[in-house]
Scaffold this motif. Structure first.
Motif, PDB file in Angstrom:
ATOM      1  N   PHE A 130      -8.611   7.768   9.194  1.00  0.00           N
ATOM      2  CA  PHE A 130      -8.789   6.387   9.638  1.00  0.00           C
ATOM      3  C   PHE A 130      -7.989   6.122  10.915  1.00  0.00           C
ATOM      4  O   PHE A 130      -6.804   6.444  10.990  1.00  0.00           O
ATOM      5  N   THR A 131      -8.645   5.510  11.893  1.00  0.00           N
ATOM      6  CA  THR A 131      -7.946   5.202  13.149  1.00  0.00           C
ATOM      7  C   THR A 131      -7.070   3.972  13.018  1.00  0.00           C
ATOM      8  O   THR A 131      -6.055   3.855  13.716  1.00  0.00           O
ATOM      9  N   HIS A 132      -7.451   3.038  12.141  1.00  0.00           N
ATOM     10  CA  HIS A 132      -6.687   1.798  11.978  1.00  0.00           C
ATOM     11  C   HIS A 132      -6.707   1.368  10.519  1.00  0.00           C
ATOM     12  O   HIS A 132      -7.696   1.578   9.810  1.00  0.00           O
ATOM     13  N   ILE A 133      -5.616   0.742  10.096  1.00  0.00           N
ATOM     14  CA  ILE A 133      -5.514   0.149   8.770  1.00  0.00           C
ATOM     15  C   ILE A 133      -5.166  -1.323   8.942  1.00  0.00           C
ATOM     16  O   ILE A 133      -4.168  -1.664   9.578  1.00  0.00           O
ATOM     17  N   VAL A 134      -6.009  -2.184   8.390  1.00  0.00           N
ATOM     18  CA  VAL A 134      -5.815  -3.636   8.500  1.00  0.00           C
ATOM     19  C   VAL A 134      -5.590  -4.197   7.098  1.00  0.00           C
ATOM     20  O   VAL A 134      -6.404  -3.995   6.202  1.00  0.00           O
ATOM     21  N   SER A 135      -4.469  -4.889   6.930  1.00  0.00           N
ATOM     22  CA  SER A 135      -4.104  -5.451   5.628  1.00  0.00           C
ATOM     23  C   SER A 135      -4.301  -6.958   5.606  1.00  0.00           C
ATOM     24  O   SER A 135      -3.971  -7.656   6.578  1.00  0.00           O
TER      25      SER A 135
END
Length: 217
Positions: A130-135
């Protein structure tokens, strides 16, 4: 052509819902409140913060939201660390690996806290895909508010029309639709009583998806 797939986590990548459920209901018992199945189902897709904001308002609880969050997180972590049968949902790991290997960008957009996401990703070695993790803890409102998906799409290598979302909850599907992103609804056996009618189409198993199918949506 689709270039970015935005995944939800709970109920899509991994089934942590029983662990969350255990932690929530253990906490509700400590607080001496009775949360019905209908009410609890309506919380699906909400961040822990938003759940306790609603519970605090409904039941008139005097505890601070931050204290409620921390207690539930402790109960979750204790259960997570002792649960031997926590596993990725059938077929999703193969799909993730295939999409990554063929150059599809993968972004996570989950209502879960960063701590929970990191525990899951570390346990199953998912970070590299995954290039980005958004919480969801970074946003004031939970799904069905579209902000989390709007932000995830802004991180894409492509325009929003070249992104898709994979979701398993009523609130998640609504958020994707409100964000104007093509949505695949996953009819997960672990996410009961969810309405996926607004999704562009619905799958029952990840074997129904692969790079070729997704890339031409």
């Amino acid at each position: 052509m689709i270039q970015t797939v935005i995944f939800d986590m709970d109920g899509v990548i991994v089934d942590t819902e029983p662990v969350h459920r255990h932690a929530y209901f253990q906490h509700f018992e400590e607080l001496n409140i009775e949360v019905s199945e209908e009410m609890f189902t309506s919380f699906t897709g909400n961040s822990t913060r938003n759940v306790f904001q609603k519970v605090k308002e409904i039941f008139g609880i005097s505890h601070e939201v931050e204290d409620l969050i921390q207690r539930k997180r402790t109960l979750f972590n204790d259960a997570f660390d002792t649960k031997d049968d926590l596993y990725l949902l059938e077929g999703v790991e193969d799909l993730i690996k295939e999409l990554h290997q063929k150059g599809m960008q993968l972004i996570l957009a989950s209502s879960a806290s960063k701590v929970t996401i990191d525990r899951v990703f570390s346990r199953f070695n998912l970070h590299s895909y995954f290039t980005h993790i958004v919480s969801g803890e970074d946003f004031p409102k939970s799904k069905p508010d579209p902000e989390i998906f709007d932000f995830a799409a802004s991180l894409s290598i492509a325009a929003k029309e070249n992104c898709i979302v994979i979701e398993d909850s009523t609130n998640g599907v609504k958020a994707a639709v409100l964000a104007g992103i093509y949505c695949i609804g996953y009819n997960s056996e672990h996410s009961k009583l969810q309405d996926l009618a607004e999704a562009n189409f619905v799958i029952n198993h990840f074997k129904e998806l692969n790079f070729e199918v997704i890339s031409i949506l």
